[in-house]
Design a protein around this motif. Structure first.
Motif, PDB file in Angstrom:
ATOM      1  N   ALA A  49       1.020  -1.136  -0.001  1.00  0.00           N
ATOM      2  CA  ALA A  49      -0.024  -0.037   0.096  1.00  0.00           C
ATOM      3  C   ALA A  49       0.866   1.159   0.108  1.00  0.00           C
ATOM      4  N   GLY A  50       0.588   2.032  -0.737  1.00  0.00           N
ATOM      5  CA  GLY A  50       1.318   3.266  -0.852  1.00  0.00           C
ATOM      6  C   GLY A  50       2.590   3.327  -1.520  1.00  0.00           C
ATOM      7  N   LYS A  51       2.747   2.308  -2.182  1.00  0.00           N
ATOM      8  CA  LYS A  51       4.085   2.032  -3.102  1.00  0.00           C
ATOM      9  C   LYS A  51       3.839   2.112  -4.488  1.00  0.00           C
ATOM     10  N   THR A  52       4.625   3.140  -5.118  1.00  0.00           N
ATOM     11  CA  THR A  52       4.140   3.322  -6.651  1.00  0.00           C
ATOM     12  C   THR A  52       5.067   2.080  -7.248  1.00  0.00           C
ATOM     13  N   SER A  53       4.576   1.423  -8.286  1.00  0.00           N
ATOM     14  CA  SER A  53       5.305   0.405  -8.993  1.00  0.00           C
ATOM     15  C   SER A  53       6.227   1.253 -10.054  1.00  0.00           C
ATOM     16  N   ALA A  54       7.250   0.716 -10.608  1.00  0.00           N
ATOM     17  CA  ALA A  54       8.098   1.327 -11.645  1.00  0.00           C
ATOM     18  C   ALA A  54       7.488   1.103 -13.037  1.00  0.00           C
ATOM     19  N   SER A  55       7.583   2.049 -14.024  1.00  0.00           N
ATOM     20  CA  SER A  55       7.169   2.016 -14.933  1.00  0.00           C
ATOM     21  C   SER A  55       8.252   1.586 -16.095  1.00  0.00           C
ATOM     22  N   PRO A  56       7.829   1.117 -17.359  1.00  0.00           N
ATOM     23  CA  PRO A  56       8.962   0.932 -18.436  1.00  0.00           C
ATOM     24  C   PRO A  56       9.327   2.350 -18.804  1.00  0.00           C
ATOM     25  N   MET A  57      10.578   2.484 -19.369  1.00  0.00           N
ATOM     26  CA  MET A  57      11.198   3.633 -19.932  1.00  0.00           C
ATOM     27  C   MET A  57      11.752   3.540 -21.311  1.00  0.00           C
ATOM     28  N   ASN A  58      11.640   4.432 -22.030  1.00  0.00           N
ATOM     29  CA  ASN A  58      12.141   4.476 -23.390  1.00  0.00           C
ATOM     30  C   ASN A  58      13.446   4.246 -23.619  1.00  0.00           C
ATOM     31  N   ILE A  59      14.081   3.438 -24.561  1.00  0.00           N
ATOM     32  CA  ILE A  59      15.597   3.521 -24.496  1.00  0.00           C
ATOM     33  C   ILE A  59      16.180   4.740 -24.822  1.00  0.00           C
ATOM     34  N   SER A  60      15.574   5.772 -25.635  1.00  0.00           N
ATOM     35  CA  SER A  60      16.151   6.725 -26.212  1.00  0.00           C
ATOM     36  C   SER A  60      16.307   7.623 -24.980  1.00  0.00           C
ATOM     37  N   GLN A  61      15.757   7.576 -23.694  1.00  0.00           N
ATOM     38  CA  GLN A  61      15.714   8.362 -22.577  1.00  0.00           C
ATOM     39  C   GLN A  61      16.685   7.995 -21.730  1.00  0.00           C
ATOM     40  N   ILE A  62      17.388   6.844 -21.899  1.00  0.00           N
ATOM     41  CA  ILE A  62      18.351   6.271 -21.023  1.00  0.00           C
ATOM     42  C   ILE A  62      19.676   6.780 -21.366  1.00  0.00           C
ATOM     43  N   THR A  63      20.415   7.132 -20.335  1.00  0.00           N
ATOM     44  CA  THR A  63      21.699   7.553 -20.565  1.00  0.00           C
ATOM     45  C   THR A  63      22.824   6.708 -20.095  1.00  0.00           C
ATOM     46  N   ILE A  64      23.930   6.541 -20.855  1.00  0.00           N
ATOM     47  CA  ILE A  64      25.054   5.523 -20.479  1.00  0.00           C
ATOM     48  C   ILE A  64      26.331   6.361 -20.168  1.00  0.00           C
ATOM     49  N   GLN A  65      27.150   5.811 -19.281  1.00  0.00           N
ATOM     50  CA  GLN A  65      28.603   6.237 -19.306  1.00  0.00           C
ATOM     51  C   GLN A  65      29.459   4.988 -19.069  1.00  0.00           C
ATOM     52  N   GLU A  66      30.741   5.143 -19.383  1.00  0.00           N
ATOM     53  CA  GLU A  66      31.566   3.928 -19.304  1.00  0.00           C
ATOM     54  C   GLU A  66      31.685   3.635 -17.796  1.00  0.00           C
ATOM     55  N   GLU A  67      31.974   2.513 -17.617  1.00  0.00           N
ATOM     56  CA  GLU A  67      31.988   2.037 -16.242  1.00  0.00           C
ATOM     57  C   GLU A  67      33.419   2.197 -15.542  1.00  0.00           C
ATOM     58  N   GLU A  68      33.234   2.448 -14.296  1.00  0.00           N
ATOM     59  CA  GLU A  68      34.519   2.869 -13.672  1.00  0.00           C
ATOM     60  C   GLU A  68      35.338   1.375 -13.370  1.00  0.00           C
ATOM     61  N   ARG A  69      36.500   1.344 -13.560  1.00  0.00           N
ATOM     62  CA  ARG A  69      37.214   0.325 -13.565  1.00  0.00           C
ATOM     63  C   ARG A  69      38.300   0.463 -12.449  1.00  0.00           C
ATOM     64  N   ILE A  70      38.557  -0.500 -11.775  1.00  0.00           N
ATOM     65  CA  ILE A  70      39.788  -0.702 -10.801  1.00  0.00           C
ATOM     66  C   ILE A  70      40.697  -1.591 -11.199  1.00  0.00           C
TER      67      ILE A  70
END
Length: 452
Positions: A49-70
């Motif tokens: 109760a009171g928790k909103t479910s996650a909704s699908p997201m358009n792939i064009s709206q997703i931003t990516i960045q190069e993963e950080e490596r150690i």
């Protein structure tokens, strides 16, 4: 009190069933189902109760960045991982007992701790005193490293969340257990629950976690096969315990290429990197000896030169013996059948032994022509020139097919002083630049055998 439910799990793939079955319907393996108590329900279905479910997201709206490596401080390991450890990743390291899994990870812990990073080493098999003794043998820890000996999953999770390390080693997954499950440590449900919990901790807190896994007698990680599907990276240690060299092979990597290998040598102070595996593998190679051939295999992006040895001798038994070490046994039989059918060699009355020097295992088809030439050289008791390298794939009708990475293989051979190269004719035609090495292109095995 409600009766506790009993379920059956396939120890190979993790398939769940309400009754025992002789053959798993998912992976088709026989006699792999084990009985375990079902995990208690921890929450009811349905949205809170009171928790909103996650909704699908358009792939064009997703931003990516190069993963950080150690960086691990070990170049061979960084190569296999694709450039270093990715933060928030979960990796699995498997291998035979005593092969060097814990030693390698302890060396990584030392390098990262000395670089100022917070490291936590969790052991369910050794005491802190034993780990300290092993750590002193591999080098000096200039900075602090946290040790924790525990097998309870809840305690381990609390310590990781409390200390907030950047790098965690869990040695080993088969010794950890959750009290929420009634099955023993190392069982299918326990391994799956521990791995799932570690994955959530790694992703939510950006902590790089390495898990050590025991292997079965077949050479695969013990437990459900879903374990390998859940983690981001799977590394396998290969090699004989009595041999000096160890091969670290990446069979799965979500952040880099697969089938990369790292070569190590076991020394008194731990595992040492082998910077030039080709030169190391060819050291001590016999000269002017029949049955000895140098081939070039591509392991990921790295060309490796290695010696194939063959011994063919007449047999006094009705059934000739065939033995292959480091090479697929069925592949050797297939290539010997091609020699018999297409060239007319009478190998049915001969024992044949094929060995890959250096304790490595290769399965690339590009070594087919090298195996053919080594067997023919021993059969005719004629040695090939010592400055000759061979590669090419052989088909069932005796044709020699082109292989990928031809230029890289030729450059590696040229770097080590080889003067001649027997290779597929299609690879010669595809070369963009003319190397300073004599190229002998062949279209079938008859043309290749003319050079013996």
């Amino acid at each position: 009190m409600a009766k506790q439910k009993t379920v059956y799990f396939c120890s190979e793939c993790g398939h769940e069933s309400s009754k025992w079955m002789g053959q798993c319907p998912a992976c088709k393996q026989w006699n792999t189902f084990v009985e375990e108590k079902a995990a208690p329900a921890t929450r009811k279905g349905g949205a809170k109760a009171g928790k909103t479910s996650a909704s699908p997201m358009n792939i064009s709206q997703i931003t990516i960045q190069e993963e950080e490596r150690i960086s691990t401080g070990i170049r061979e390991l960084d190569r296999v991982l694709g450039g270093g450890i990715v933060t928030g990743s979960l990796s699995l390291v498997g291998g035979d007992p005593g092969i060097g899994k814990s030693t390698l990870l302890l060396q990584v812990c030392r390098n990262m701790a000395n670089a100022g990073r917070k490291v936590l080493y969790i052991s369910g098999e050794e005491s802190m005193q034993q780990i300290k003794m092993r750590a002193e043998r591999i080098g000096t820890f200039e900075q602090e490293m946290l040790l924790f000996c525990e097998t309870d999953l809840e305690e381990i999770s609390n310590v990781i969340l409390k200390t907030k390390p950047e790098f965690v080693v869990l040695d080993s997954i088969q010794t950890m257990y959750s009290e929420e499950l009634t099955s023993a440590a190392g069982s299918v449900s326990q391994v799956r629950e521990v791995t799932s919990r570690m994955m959530r901790i790694a992703k939510e807190n950006d902590i790089a976690i390495f898990i050590v896994g025991h292997v079965t007698k077949e050479g695969v990680v013990a437990g459900p096969r879903t374990l390998e599907h859940m983690v981001d990276t799977v590394l396998y240690f290969e090699g004989e315990r009595e041999a000096a060299y160890r091969i670290l092979r990446g069979v799965k990597n979500r952040f880099g290429s697969t089938n990369e290998i790292g070569v190590f040598e076991m020394c008194g102070n731990g595992l040492m990197e082998v910077e030039n595996p080709s030169k190391t593998m060819l050291s001590g190679r016999p000269l002017d000896a029949s049955g000895s051939v140098v081939v070039c295999s591509m392991e990921g992006t790295r060309p490796i030169l290695i010696e194939i040895q063959a011994l063919v001798s007449p047999t006094s038994f009705q059934m000739p013996r065939r033995t292959a070490v480091g090479i697929d046994y069925n592949r050797v039989n297939l290539l010997m059948a091609v020699l018999e059918k297409r060239v007319g060699y009478q190998l049915g009355g001969c024992d044949a032994y094929v060995n890959l020097a250096g304790g490595m295992r290769l399965g690339e088809p590009a070594i087919d022509l090298g195996i053919i030439m080594a067997i023919a050289s021993s059969y005719k008791n004629t040695a090939l020139p010592e400055d000759t390298i061979i590669f090419g794939e052989v088909g069932l009708v005796g044709e020699v097919r082109a292989v990928s990475g031809g230029e890289a293989r030729i450059k590696e051979a040229q770097k080590l002083g080889f003067k001649r190269c027997i290779l597929p004719q299609a690879n010669v035609e595809a070369l963009k630049s003319r190397p300073r090495i004599q190229l002998m292109g062949v279209s079938n095995i008859r043309e290749a055998l003319d050079y013996i």
